[in-house]
Design a protein around this motif. Structure first.
Motif, PDB file in Angstrom:
ATOM      1  N   LEU A 148      16.037  15.470   8.678  1.00  0.00           N
ATOM      2  CA  LEU A 148      16.054  15.277  10.129  1.00  0.00           C
ATOM      3  C   LEU A 148      16.114  16.593  10.886  1.00  0.00           C
ATOM      4  CD1 LEU A 148      18.286  12.092  10.308  1.00  0.00           C
ATOM      5  CD2 LEU A 148      15.849  12.281  10.849  1.00  0.00           C
ATOM      6  N   ALA A 149      16.516  17.645  10.202  1.00  0.00           N
ATOM      7  CA  ALA A 149      16.549  18.963  10.844  1.00  0.00           C
ATOM      8  C   ALA A 149      15.155  19.598  10.900  1.00  0.00           C
ATOM      9  CB  ALA A 149      17.510  19.870  10.092  1.00  0.00           C
ATOM     10  N   LEU A 150      14.203  19.008  10.192  1.00  0.00           N
ATOM     11  CA  LEU A 150      12.837  19.554  10.196  1.00  0.00           C
ATOM     12  C   LEU A 150      12.124  19.031  11.448  1.00  0.00           C
ATOM     13  CD1 LEU A 150      12.095  19.015   6.398  1.00  0.00           C
ATOM     14  CD2 LEU A 150      12.827  21.127   7.545  1.00  0.00           C
ATOM     15  N   SER A 151      12.091  19.876  12.474  1.00  0.00           N
ATOM     16  CA  SER A 151      11.792  19.359  13.818  1.00  0.00           C
ATOM     17  C   SER A 151      10.325  18.989  14.017  1.00  0.00           C
ATOM     18  CB  SER A 151      12.221  20.380  14.858  1.00  0.00           C
ATOM     19  OG  SER A 151      11.483  21.573  14.660  1.00  0.00           O
ATOM     20  N   ARG A 152       9.437  19.484  13.180  1.00  0.00           N
ATOM     21  CA  ARG A 152       8.026  19.129  13.377  1.00  0.00           C
ATOM     22  C   ARG A 152       7.706  17.750  12.834  1.00  0.00           C
ATOM     23  NH1 ARG A 152       6.120  23.118  16.679  1.00  0.00           N
ATOM     24  NH2 ARG A 152       4.151  22.045  16.387  1.00  0.00           N
ATOM     25  N   LEU A 153       8.514  17.244  11.914  1.00  0.00           N
ATOM     26  CA  LEU A 153       8.169  16.002  11.207  1.00  0.00           C
ATOM     27  C   LEU A 153       8.599  14.783  12.001  1.00  0.00           C
ATOM     28  CD1 LEU A 153       9.066  16.840   7.502  1.00  0.00           C
ATOM     29  CD2 LEU A 153       6.974  17.305   8.795  1.00  0.00           C
ATOM     30  N   GLN A 154       7.733  13.809  12.068  1.00  0.00           N
ATOM     31  CA  GLN A 154       8.078  12.515  12.660  1.00  0.00           C
ATOM     32  C   GLN A 154       8.207  11.507  11.514  1.00  0.00           C
ATOM     33  OE1 GLN A 154       5.909  11.718  16.408  1.00  0.00           O
ATOM     34  NE2 GLN A 154       4.391  13.165  15.632  1.00  0.00           N
ATOM     35  N   ILE A 155       9.437  11.223  11.145  1.00  0.00           N
ATOM     36  CA  ILE A 155       9.672  10.300  10.031  1.00  0.00           C
ATOM     37  C   ILE A 155       9.602   8.876  10.573  1.00  0.00           C
ATOM     38  CG2 ILE A 155      11.269   9.612   8.209  1.00  0.00           C
ATOM     39  CD1 ILE A 155      12.514  12.430   8.433  1.00  0.00           C
ATOM     40  N   GLU A 156       8.633   8.110  10.107  1.00  0.00           N
ATOM     41  CA  GLU A 156       8.383   6.789  10.710  1.00  0.00           C
ATOM     42  C   GLU A 156       8.752   5.624   9.814  1.00  0.00           C
ATOM     43  OE1 GLU A 156       4.638   6.572  12.712  1.00  0.00           O
ATOM     44  OE2 GLU A 156       5.373   8.124  14.065  1.00  0.00           O
ATOM     45  N   GLY A 157       9.042   5.907   8.536  1.00  0.00           N
ATOM     46  CA  GLY A 157       9.382   4.787   7.673  1.00  0.00           C
ATOM     47  C   GLY A 157       9.390   5.173   6.209  1.00  0.00           C
ATOM     48  N   LEU A 158       9.323   4.146   5.359  1.00  0.00           N
ATOM     49  CA  LEU A 158       9.418   4.325   3.915  1.00  0.00           C
ATOM     50  C   LEU A 158       8.193   3.736   3.225  1.00  0.00           C
ATOM     51  CD1 LEU A 158      13.168   3.260   3.310  1.00  0.00           C
ATOM     52  CD2 LEU A 158      12.274   5.540   3.904  1.00  0.00           C
ATOM     53  N   MET A 159       7.923   4.271   2.052  1.00  0.00           N
ATOM     54  CA  MET A 159       6.796   3.808   1.241  1.00  0.00           C
ATOM     55  C   MET A 159       7.272   3.681  -0.192  1.00  0.00           C
ATOM     56  SD  MET A 159       4.475   5.416  -1.090  1.00  0.00           S
ATOM     57  CE  MET A 159       2.718   5.545  -1.429  1.00  0.00           C
ATOM     58  N   THR A 160       6.739   2.702  -0.933  1.00  0.00           N
ATOM     59  CA  THR A 160       7.067   2.633  -2.357  1.00  0.00           C
ATOM     60  C   THR A 160       5.908   2.074  -3.167  1.00  0.00           C
ATOM     61  OG1 THR A 160       8.842   2.094  -3.920  1.00  0.00           O
ATOM     62  CG2 THR A 160       8.057   0.288  -2.538  1.00  0.00           C
ATOM     63  N   ILE A 161       5.902   2.439  -4.444  1.00  0.00           N
ATOM     64  CA  ILE A 161       5.012   1.837  -5.439  1.00  0.00           C
ATOM     65  C   ILE A 161       5.925   1.273  -6.521  1.00  0.00           C
ATOM     66  CG2 ILE A 161       3.115   2.222  -7.068  1.00  0.00           C
ATOM     67  CD1 ILE A 161       2.478   4.818  -5.523  1.00  0.00           C
ATOM     68  N   PRO A 162       6.097  -0.052  -6.591  1.00  0.00           N
ATOM     69  CA  PRO A 162       7.030  -0.599  -7.571  1.00  0.00           C
ATOM     70  C   PRO A 162       6.486  -0.453  -8.995  1.00  0.00           C
ATOM     71  CG  PRO A 162       5.947  -2.375  -6.367  1.00  0.00           C
ATOM     72  CD  PRO A 162       5.461  -1.089  -5.772  1.00  0.00           C
ATOM     73  N   PRO A 163       7.340  -0.651  -9.994  1.00  0.00           N
ATOM     74  CA  PRO A 163       6.865  -0.575 -11.380  1.00  0.00           C
ATOM     75  C   PRO A 163       5.725  -1.576 -11.604  1.00  0.00           C
ATOM     76  CG  PRO A 163       9.254  -0.743 -11.313  1.00  0.00           C
ATOM     77  CD  PRO A 163       8.770  -0.950  -9.915  1.00  0.00           C
ATOM     78  N   LEU A 164       4.820  -1.204 -12.495  1.00  0.00           N
ATOM     79  CA  LEU A 164       3.722  -2.081 -12.867  1.00  0.00           C
ATOM     80  C   LEU A 164       4.300  -3.402 -13.359  1.00  0.00           C
ATOM     81  CD1 LEU A 164       0.773  -1.219 -12.789  1.00  0.00           C
ATOM     82  CD2 LEU A 164       0.871  -0.922 -15.265  1.00  0.00           C
ATOM     83  N   ALA A 165       3.769  -4.518 -12.860  1.00  0.00           N
ATOM     84  CA  ALA A 165       4.346  -5.807 -13.232  1.00  0.00           C
ATOM     85  C   ALA A 165       3.239  -6.793 -13.559  1.00  0.00           C
ATOM     86  CB  ALA A 165       5.198  -6.339 -12.090  1.00  0.00           C
ATOM     87  N   PRO A 166       3.483  -7.689 -14.502  1.00  0.00           N
ATOM     88  CA  PRO A 166       2.462  -8.679 -14.859  1.00  0.00           C
ATOM     89  C   PRO A 166       2.264  -9.739 -13.780  1.00  0.00           C
ATOM     90  CG  PRO A 166       4.471  -9.083 -16.117  1.00  0.00           C
ATOM     91  CD  PRO A 166       4.684  -7.821 -15.340  1.00  0.00           C
ATOM     92  N   GLU A 167       3.279  -9.945 -12.957  1.00  0.00           N
ATOM     93  CA  GLU A 167       3.222 -10.987 -11.930  1.00  0.00           C
ATOM     94  C   GLU A 167       3.649 -10.391 -10.589  1.00  0.00           C
ATOM     95  OE1 GLU A 167       2.715 -14.299 -12.275  1.00  0.00           O
ATOM     96  OE2 GLU A 167       2.599 -14.435 -14.472  1.00  0.00           O
ATOM     97  N   PRO A 168       2.943 -10.733  -9.520  1.00  0.00           N
ATOM     98  CA  PRO A 168       3.343 -10.215  -8.206  1.00  0.00           C
ATOM     99  C   PRO A 168       4.792 -10.552  -7.856  1.00  0.00           C
ATOM    100  CG  PRO A 168       1.470 -11.750  -8.012  1.00  0.00           C
ATOM    101  CD  PRO A 168       1.711 -11.538  -9.458  1.00  0.00           C
ATOM    102  N   GLU A 169       5.257 -11.706  -8.273  1.00  0.00           N
ATOM    103  CA  GLU A 169       6.632 -12.106  -7.940  1.00  0.00           C
ATOM    104  C   GLU A 169       7.663 -11.108  -8.484  1.00  0.00           C
ATOM    105  OE1 GLU A 169       8.225 -14.158  -6.010  1.00  0.00           O
ATOM    106  OE2 GLU A 169       6.348 -14.929  -5.213  1.00  0.00           O
ATOM    107  N   HIS A 170       7.310 -10.428  -9.582  1.00  0.00           N
ATOM    108  CA  HIS A 170       8.239  -9.456 -10.172  1.00  0.00           C
ATOM    109  C   HIS A 170       8.488  -8.279  -9.240  1.00  0.00           C
ATOM    110  CE1 HIS A 170       7.386 -10.809 -14.592  1.00  0.00           C
ATOM    111  NE2 HIS A 170       7.589 -11.817 -13.770  1.00  0.00           N
TER     112      HIS A 170
END
Ligand SMILES: *Cc1c(COP(=O)(O)O)cnc(C)c1O
Length: 240
Positions: A148-170
């Protein structure tokens, strides 16, 4: 073989159904166009998709000028620090994969130089997989004061790539976990984080049900990626 047009219609229908089921109207589809030739992106544009996801600086630098100006671009890849300057020269609206404090510092430093205010998402490695990039969830809070001290950056949210899974429900519990983490951080740091980038071809409806605002869909739109993919014909081999 379905055409790109048929695939796009099917994906858009699934996105709309999942959003409706979840009572949401804030979901945007990113057509992940990495490795695909400009002609495929033009087709997608023609079918009404305007937001594209690329993951290599060199490929994007060659491809973006070949598409009409109404195409919009998100950078969804892992970024090496020595490519930051090249990346910031490109018209990316949002950088999804900011995965370390060191990288964030470098982007802030270059942005101060160039006058940019990059919009970024922090990538979270929820299962702490050694094969994946991203902040370990336990390390994100300690890093946030510095981020947050990095004044040029606009942090807008989070991103993820979950572990590879055989079923979307996982993947559901990972999507739910990213949303919870976002909610907690928002409260604790009084920092609005409206964007959740999660869900790919195999699992985007589940991600939408769990709060995704951006889904990154590649193969379900453009078909499978095979071989090395599209390469610019000339120069630029000194990048990537
Ligand atoms: C390639 C890629 C996608 C798209 O994957 P598909 O399974 O083809 O939909 C999404 N997110 C990231 C970060 C990617 O690198």
């Amino acid at each position: 073989m379905p055409t790109i047009k048929e695939r796009i219609q099917a994906v858009q229908t699934s996105v709309a159904q999942a959003a409706q089921k979840a009572g949401r109207s804030d979901v945007e589809l990113i057509a992940v166009s990495k490795t695909h030739p400009p002609e495929a992106l033009l087709q997608a544009l023609h079918e009404g998709l305007t937001l594209f996801g690329e993951n290599k600086v060199q490929e994007a630098r060659a491809k973006i000028p070949l598409l009409p100006g109404r195409a919009r671009w998100h950078f969804i890849g892992h970024l090496q620090r020595n490519k930051v300057r090249h990346l910031l020269a490109l018209p990316f609206e949002l950088l999804h994969g900011i995965d370390s404090l060191e990288l964030a510092r470098e982007i802030d430093r270059v942005a101060a130089d160039t006058g940019a205010h990059p919009r970024i998402l922090l990538e979270v490695n929820l299962a702490a997989e050694s094969s994946k990039f991203g902040f370990n969830p336990a390390n994100l809070r300690p890093a946030l004061d510095s981020l947050l001290a990095l004044s040029r950056l606009q942090i807008e949210g989070l991103m993820t790539i979950p572990p590879l899974a055989p079923e979307p429900e996982h993947s559901r519990r990972y999507f739910a976990a990213l949303r919870s983490l976002r909610d907690e951080i928002q409260q604790e740091f009084r920092l609005p984080l409206p964007v959740l980038s999660m869900g790919m071809s195999a699992d985007f409806p589940v991600a939408i049900e769990e709060g995704a605002t951006l889904v990154r869909v590649g193969s379900a739109i453009f078909g499978h990626r095979s071989g090395p993919g599209w390469r610019p014909t000339a120069d630029s081999s000194m990048l990537d």
